[in-house]
Design an enzyme around this catalytic site. Structure first.
Site, PDB file in Angstrom:
ATOM      1  N   GLU A 169      43.637  -9.154  59.335  1.00 40.76           N
ATOM      2  CA  GLU A 169      43.000  -9.777  58.175  1.00 40.76           C
ATOM      3  C   GLU A 169      44.060 -10.454  57.303  1.00 40.76           C
ATOM      4  O   GLU A 169      45.099  -9.877  57.045  1.00 40.76           O
ATOM      5  CB  GLU A 169      42.244  -8.701  57.374  1.00 40.76           C
ATOM      6  N   LYS A 224      50.579 -11.198  62.371  1.00 41.61           N
ATOM      7  CA  LYS A 224      50.192 -10.662  61.060  1.00 41.61           C
ATOM      8  C   LYS A 224      51.427 -10.205  60.283  1.00 41.61           C
ATOM      9  O   LYS A 224      51.615 -10.549  59.117  1.00 41.61           O
ATOM     10  CB  LYS A 224      49.197  -9.503  61.255  1.00 41.61           C
ATOM     11  N   CYS A 280      50.900  -4.374  50.695  1.00 44.02           N
ATOM     12  CA  CYS A 280      51.263  -4.811  52.050  1.00 44.02           C
ATOM     13  C   CYS A 280      52.618  -5.463  52.251  1.00 44.02           C
ATOM     14  O   CYS A 280      53.260  -5.202  53.269  1.00 44.02           O
ATOM     15  CB  CYS A 280      50.172  -5.715  52.588  1.00 44.02           C
TER      16      CYS A 280
END
Ligand code: NAD
Ligand code: UGA
Length: 475
Positions: A169, A224, A280
């Site tokens: 995502e 990612k 993150c």
């Protein structure tokens, strides 16, 4: 993988993890795919109750646009449940949206991702799923996690089959709904082409087919981590330049604009600030560094270490500057902290620069008055606890309190520090606030959002990140 026959009619989706990713992502899928029944499950019952709460203001995640989608879909084709096993059992597709924080102990502590929650999910799926199930990794994970997942999933019995896809995502908090509705790309990595097709078909209900990129599973996982590393690197780059601006008289906004107009560099993600926060960037950089070390690539690992070092330095140099400008001591001084969320338009405080700047100032004995429009006081308590900060018994350690009232926070303050770029901080009338602040008054703007016209008319001395300081004030 040869034995995998995808479910014929995909109608039920289960998402494990009702957090900042699971909640908004599944809400957008449900909204765009009325034929699918989407259920989000979580072991955190309080979180599920909050998602089910009648008052949409009590949703556990604050995201512009989210409430409207929840209102449209909840109870129709979007459900929140604590019944994890049952929902796994009936699902055709299971998304993993659980947390993957940095490991705090054991092998790789402080760098590697803790895959405990991913592993628990894999075991539960392996036990409770029935028939053929597509398992989608949406959590950010180290390269090769899909292999671990497959191994665990395929241990239980020979009448259930799994296909594992990686579908990372890329949403950013604060703009999650727009990012999900209009993504730059949707990335799907996997081996089983039929499963990839099924997931692509779901996204293609609202995403242009050209934006759906399919790769092998390892490329998807590494893309990612790399995307986050590149984004974080841009912030450290511009923040390093902000320090040179302060020494030389260059203006960081002008520099960002000038370099950003070069199409090869691009204008986005060049806002200098107090350092990147959020759950993150640091975690994923550490994860990448761990991978480099694992594969014996010390030069690559050191390169990415530098991005984190500059980020830590940026936070520290701001706290040091505040102490220095307030005559070297904060003992007994009231300081207004404007913003505790790691960025505007979210209630998320994870790794927020505010946590570290507050602690540095508390260490100096400051009396902090913290304001944030979306964050709750309990979150601040938890953050300080998680970082082992806020030790009121330590000699000389300051104190803090929280208020949702900006005036109360600023009244009698020796200084205010803007740490989050909330809109309401850019419209503060400093001529009004000057009247209630202690003199001499200071403003430290780490986000470059304060109204300089209003400030110029005051006797407040102000420092704007990446600008030479103007201390030419008469009191
Ligand atoms: P989060 O902590 O907000 O949510 C994770 C949820 O998973 C928690 O509510 C937790 O209770 C639940 N959970 C954990 N183990 C479970 C289990 N076994 N069964 C049921 N529920 C379980 O985390 P998040 O911010 O949503 O991030 C999730 C993943 O997505 C992470 O890997 C993160 O790196 C990645 N990611 C996050 C963002 C973001 O903006 N936050 C963006 C992109 C990717
Ligand atoms: C980031 C990425 O932008 C997402 O693509 C990714 O999916 C997500 O991490 C993730 O994997 O969790 P997020 O952390 O939610 O999203 O928010 P960002 O907008 O990227 O901001 C991160 C931090 O960088 C914030 O503290 C923000 O204030 C700071 N930032 C961002 C800057 O200081 N300057 C900028 O120009 C942009």
């Amino acid at each position: 993988m040869d034995t995998f026959t995808p479910p014929k009619n995909v109608s039920k989706i289960c998402c494990i993890g009702a957090g900042y990713v699971g909640g908004p992502t599944m809400a957008v899928i449900a909204d765009n795919c009325p034929d699918l029944k989407v259920t989000i499950v979580d072991v955190n019952k309080e979180r599920i109750d909050a998602w089910n709460s009648k008052n949409l203001k009590n949703l556990p995640v604050f995201e512009p646009g989210l409430e409207n989608i929840i209102e449209r879909t909840r109870g129709k084709n979007l459900f929140f449940s604590s019944n994890v096993h049952y929902e796994i059992q009936i699902a055709d597709i299971i998304f993993l949206c659980v947390n993957t924080p940095t490991k705090s102990n054991g092998l790789g502590a402080g760098k590697a991702s803790d895959l405990k929650w991913i592993e628990i999910c894999a075991r539960e799926i392996s036990t409770y799923a029935k028939g053929n199930t597509i398992v989608v990794e949406k959590s950010t994970v180290p390269v090769k996690t899909a292999e671990v997942l497959k191994n665990i999933l395929n241990t239980k019995s020979n009448d259930k089959f799994f296909s594992v896809l990686s579908n990372p995502e890329f949403l950013a908090e604060g703009s999650a709904i727009n990012d999900l509705q209009n993504p730059d790309r949707v990335l799907i990595g996997g081996e089983d082409q039929n499963s990839i097709k099924i997931l692509s078909q779901i996204y293609s209900k609202w995403v242009d087919k050209n934006k759906i990129i399919t790769t092998n599973v390892w490329s998807s996982e590494l893309s990612k981590l790399s995307a986050n590393a590149f984004l974080a690197q841009r912030i450290s780059s511009i923040n390093s330049i902000s320090a040179i601006c302060e020494k030389t008289g260059a203006d960081i906004k002008e520099v960002s604009k000038s370099i950003g107009t070069d199409k090869r560099i691009g204008e986005k993600f060049l806002r200098s600030g107090p350092g990147f926060g959020g759950s993150c960037f640091q975690k994923d950089l550490l994860n990448l560094i761990y991978l480099c070390d694992f594969y014996n690539l010390p030069e690559v690992s050191q390169y990415w270490e530098g991005v984190i070092q500059i980020n830590n330095w940026q936070k520290q140099r701001i706290s040091r500057l505040v102490v220095e400008k307030l005559f070297g001591t904060l003992n007994g001084k009231k300081i207004a902290i404007l913003g505790f969320a790691f960025k505007a338009n979210t209630n998320d405080t994870r790794e927020s620069p505010s946590i570290f700047i507050c602690n540095d100032l508390l260490e100096e004995g400051a009396n902090l008055h913290i304001h944030d429009p979306q964050v709750q006081e309990t979150q601040i308590i938890q953050e300080f606890k998680d970082h082992s900060f806020n030790n009121p018994n330590k000699e000389g350690y300051g104190s803090w309190e929280f208020s949702k009232d900006i005036d109360k926070v600023i009244k009698d303050a020796n200084a205010a520090i803007i740490v989050t770029e909330w809109d309401e901080y850019s419209s503060i009338n400093w001529q009004e606030k000057e009247k209630i602040m202690s003199k001499p008054s200071w403003l430290f703007d780490t986000r470059l959002v304060s109204n300089s016209k209003s400030l110029e008319k005051t006797n407040i001395t102000y420092w704007r990140l990446g600008n030479k300081i103007n201390e030419d004030k008469n009191y």
